[in-house]
Design an enzyme around this catalytic site. Sequence first.
Site, PDB file in Angstrom:
ATOM      1  N   LYS A   1       5.736  -5.523   4.672  1.00 59.67           N
ATOM      2  CA  LYS A   1       6.408  -6.376   3.679  1.00 59.67           C
ATOM      3  C   LYS A   1       5.537  -7.571   3.330  1.00 59.67           C
ATOM      4  O   LYS A   1       5.378  -7.913   2.165  1.00 59.67           O
ATOM      5  CB  LYS A   1       7.725  -6.897   4.240  1.00 59.67           C
ATOM      6  CG  LYS A   1       9.082  -6.409   3.835  1.00 59.67           C
ATOM      7  CD  LYS A   1       9.281  -5.477   2.725  1.00 59.67           C
ATOM      8  CE  LYS A   1       8.621  -4.158   2.868  1.00 59.67           C
ATOM      9  NZ  LYS A   1       8.928  -3.022   2.230  1.00 59.67           N
TER      10      LYS A   1
ATOM     11  N   TRP B   1       0.965   3.267 -14.857  1.00 61.77           N
ATOM     12  CA  TRP B   1       0.427   3.001 -13.527  1.00 61.77           C
ATOM     13  C   TRP B   1      -0.753   3.968 -13.390  1.00 61.77           C
ATOM     14  O   TRP B   1      -0.572   5.178 -13.330  1.00 61.77           O
ATOM     15  CB  TRP B   1       1.495   3.281 -12.467  1.00 61.77           C
ATOM     16  CG  TRP B   1       1.069   2.915 -11.072  1.00 61.77           C
ATOM     17  CD1 TRP B   1       1.225   1.710 -10.448  1.00 61.77           C
ATOM     18  CD2 TRP B   1       0.441   3.770 -10.104  1.00 61.77           C
ATOM     19  NE1 TRP B   1       0.728   1.764  -9.180  1.00 61.77           N
ATOM     20  CE2 TRP B   1       0.239   3.000  -8.930  1.00 61.77           C
ATOM     21  CE3 TRP B   1       0.012   5.097 -10.113  1.00 61.77           C
ATOM     22  CZ2 TRP B   1      -0.352   3.519  -7.794  1.00 61.77           C
ATOM     23  CZ3 TRP B   1      -0.583   5.618  -8.970  1.00 61.77           C
ATOM     24  CH2 TRP B   1      -0.757   4.829  -7.824  1.00 61.77           C
TER      25      TRP B   1
ATOM     26  N   GLU C   1       2.595  -6.498   1.204  1.00 68.45           N
ATOM     27  CA  GLU C   1       2.967  -6.061  -0.147  1.00 68.45           C
ATOM     28  C   GLU C   1       3.259  -7.227  -1.081  1.00 68.45           C
ATOM     29  O   GLU C   1       2.863  -7.212  -2.233  1.00 68.45           O
ATOM     30  CB  GLU C   1       4.217  -5.163  -0.090  1.00 68.45           C
ATOM     31  CG  GLU C   1       3.936  -3.771   0.423  1.00 68.45           C
ATOM     32  CD  GLU C   1       5.195  -2.916   0.484  1.00 68.45           C
ATOM     33  OE1 GLU C   1       5.140  -1.757   0.080  1.00 68.45           O
ATOM     34  OE2 GLU C   1       6.250  -3.405   0.950  1.00 68.45           O
TER      35      GLU C   1
ATOM     36  N   HIS D   1      -5.727  -4.241  23.806  1.00 67.50           N
ATOM     37  CA  HIS D   1      -6.811  -3.259  23.754  1.00 67.50           C
ATOM     38  C   HIS D   1      -7.615  -3.360  22.461  1.00 67.50           C
ATOM     39  O   HIS D   1      -8.140  -2.355  21.977  1.00 67.50           O
ATOM     40  CB  HIS D   1      -6.251  -1.843  23.925  1.00 67.50           C
ATOM     41  CG  HIS D   1      -5.558  -1.641  25.232  1.00 67.50           C
ATOM     42  ND1 HIS D   1      -6.204  -1.699  26.444  1.00 67.50           N
ATOM     43  CD2 HIS D   1      -4.253  -1.425  25.517  1.00 67.50           C
ATOM     44  CE1 HIS D   1      -5.334  -1.508  27.422  1.00 67.50           C
ATOM     45  NE2 HIS D   1      -4.140  -1.347  26.883  1.00 67.50           N
TER      46      HIS D   1
ATOM     47  N   ASN E   1       3.894  11.286 -18.260  1.00 66.30           N
ATOM     48  CA  ASN E   1       3.959  10.971 -16.827  1.00 66.30           C
ATOM     49  C   ASN E   1       3.545  12.217 -16.068  1.00 66.30           C
ATOM     50  O   ASN E   1       3.861  13.322 -16.518  1.00 66.30           O
ATOM     51  CB  ASN E   1       5.406  10.682 -16.384  1.00 66.30           C
ATOM     52  CG  ASN E   1       5.864   9.305 -16.755  1.00 66.30           C
ATOM     53  OD1 ASN E   1       5.093   8.492 -17.241  1.00 66.30           O
ATOM     54  ND2 ASN E   1       7.133   9.054 -16.523  1.00 66.30           N
ATOM     55  N   GLY E   2       2.954  12.040 -14.897  1.00 70.93           N
ATOM     56  CA  GLY E   2       2.583  13.207 -14.100  1.00 70.93           C
ATOM     57  C   GLY E   2       1.069  13.381 -14.078  1.00 70.93           C
ATOM     58  O   GLY E   2       0.328  12.490 -14.497  1.00 70.93           O
TER      59      GLY E   2
HETATM   60  C1  G6P Z   1       5.645   3.571  -2.589  1.00 71.38           C
HETATM   61  C2  G6P Z   1       6.433   2.272  -2.574  1.00 71.38           C
HETATM   62  C3  G6P Z   1       6.907   1.983  -1.163  1.00 71.38           C
HETATM   63  C4  G6P Z   1       7.695   3.158  -0.610  1.00 71.38           C
HETATM   64  C5  G6P Z   1       6.900   4.459  -0.681  1.00 71.38           C
HETATM   65  C6  G6P Z   1       7.761   5.662  -0.356  1.00 71.38           C
HETATM   66  O1  G6P Z   1       4.439   3.406  -1.926  1.00 71.38           O
HETATM   67  O2  G6P Z   1       5.637   1.207  -3.064  1.00 71.38           O
HETATM   68  O3  G6P Z   1       7.728   0.827  -1.170  1.00 71.38           O
HETATM   69  O4  G6P Z   1       8.040   2.897   0.719  1.00 71.38           O
HETATM   70  O5  G6P Z   1       6.393   4.642  -1.995  1.00 71.38           O
HETATM   71  O6  G6P Z   1       8.736   5.808  -1.342  1.00 71.38           O
HETATM   72  P1  G6P Z   1      10.048   6.657  -1.179  1.00 71.38           P
HETATM   73  O7  G6P Z   1      10.712   6.565  -2.528  1.00 71.38           O
HETATM   74  O8  G6P Z   1       9.635   8.057  -0.855  1.00 71.38           O
HETATM   75  O9  G6P Z   1      10.873   6.060  -0.117  1.00 71.38           O
END
Ligand code: G6P
Length: 619
Positions: free
Chosen positions: A496, A80, A499, A515, A106-107
Amino acid sequence: MIGGEIMCGITGYVGKRNAAEIGLKLLEKLVYRGYDSAGFASLDGANFSVMKAVGHMDRLYDKLNGSKPKGGAAICHTRWATHGIPTERNAHPHSDCAGRYYVVHNGVIENYKTLKRALEASGHVFASETDTEVLAHLFEETRKTTPSLFEAVRLGLQQVQGTFGLVLISSETPETLYVAARSSPILLGKGDGEYFIASDPRALILYTRDVEELGDDQIAVVTAKGHRVYDLDGVARSLKAQRIEWSEDEAEKGGYRHFMEKEIFSGPEAVANSIRGRLLIKEGNARLGGLNVDGVLERLSSAKRIYLSGCGTSYYAALFGQYLLKQAGIPAEAGIASEFRYSPPIFDPDDVVVLMSQSGETADTIGFLREAKKKVLTLGIVNVVGSKIARDTDAGIYQHISPEVGVASTKAFISQITILSLFTLLLARQRGMPVENGQMIAQSIARVPDLMQSMLSDEGWIKHIADLSQKYVNYTNFLYLGRGINYPTALEGALKLKEVSYIHAEGYPAGEMKHGPIAMIDENFVSVFIVPENGHRQRVFSNMEEIRARYGPVLAVATAGDLEVNEHADDIITIPPIEDTLSPILATVPLQLFAYKVGTAKGINVDMPRNLAKSVTVE
Ligand code: G6P
């Protein structure tokens, strides 16, 4: 702890079997973490096979075209993108100049620019824009002056600022993998004369349930026969052996088309699991064992203010918590974690911070936690057991729901707001709420799983939502509107839809709509009202009329049996009658299902919407 969630997925294998094949099998379980690109490096003797592909890891399989690279050691990665756009060049694994070392990571390496500049000055040539590539060159550089590759890794990592879960494979030591971690989970799974490596236990359970997790600033030297672990000072360490108890099934789709669908339909179970053993109906109270430590309950009873925070869906849960606590007379304020950092609350030492996070690994939430911890008591409401936020908060409440796989959060949100209802009940009772009121609330919470189930078992109700999704699928703009405690519901409903369908949707307080947003309303702009039966629904009806006067289509989520709403909406989805403060739990379900149906009607892979990741571990 066993694992957490983190961006990207890492796997590895060393042993007698075909390493690339096993590494990729493990990786298939992690693609939900990131699917911008995927790649692997495997070693047959001192010969590397390396392949990378942009997009979902299926592209990698297409490229392999049935061939199996030989060799008993491999590392794999699904990405990602953080540093550098998703291209083959930027896909992992990354190598040094001589092509002797390959790294998956990762990181984020925070000082990668400084390191890169110094390495370039020493003659290293970089092939990608990633921070990860720095690691391969760094090890190549430190190896020049160290007696072993292990020492090169150890001294290299001492120079690294930032976070890493990484695996290094080298033609110099073909049957050894070097694994290291800092604030990024990496697990070693023991097999029979073989080792499996993954950044998530969900992958490892394919082959083994005996796992050990690497701690921060530790390096493991792993061969088929065993492993040795050291810290960055070279001191030998040992890891705690653990056994994963999850059933494989729990992480699978269980007959549904998508994880998102499965997870929406397991909402009643999620609520039941989150309240199990915690609801004291007779006492009209909640028992939250995780808070029953080190005087936390006492500190909560005298807390001046509760600050709630999180990101994405978890922030909307936090906002729900703010409304609920304030309605119970408890001062509360919610803020987005990434913004709270820049405009932090002016803390009183008696304040309490509550962090919401499904994964427990969201970087922005962790960032706020780090600051808040210095000043006040911090609590977590987290799903993933042993995750960073669960570990670093003073105390907390686990959601106790099985892993959420769909990238868009559904059952986790339902569970979060249920737990906030328990939390508020506990605090309100501490502050003198009469037992009779507590009993009424406890009874209402106890009914939620059955009420949710009654909706989700009603085929007519589901078909109605499916029909509405067909009717509205081609609209390109939606406004979700709610008042009071259902304002966060409106925000979550809109999120939702965005997304999983890529349709523009905004959540707004219904009263604020006039407003500004009302300027956009015409016959092509849909408004979705969350309007359960309560004291202020007449005001929402007025807002609905304001929309209709401008020819805007109106869809309402309303209480079954509320006949008045018919006069103000074009279409209605009903929810069972329930106490107003709990209505968001029920009203969220049809909004999730509507988004799911619209997304799938558009042919979108709702479990892995483009550009999103389940857990965002970069700030
Ligand atoms: C990402 C995910 C979201 C989620 C957010 C917070 O953006 O795509 O679906 O709400 O992270 O994630 P968490 O694991 O901290 O609830």
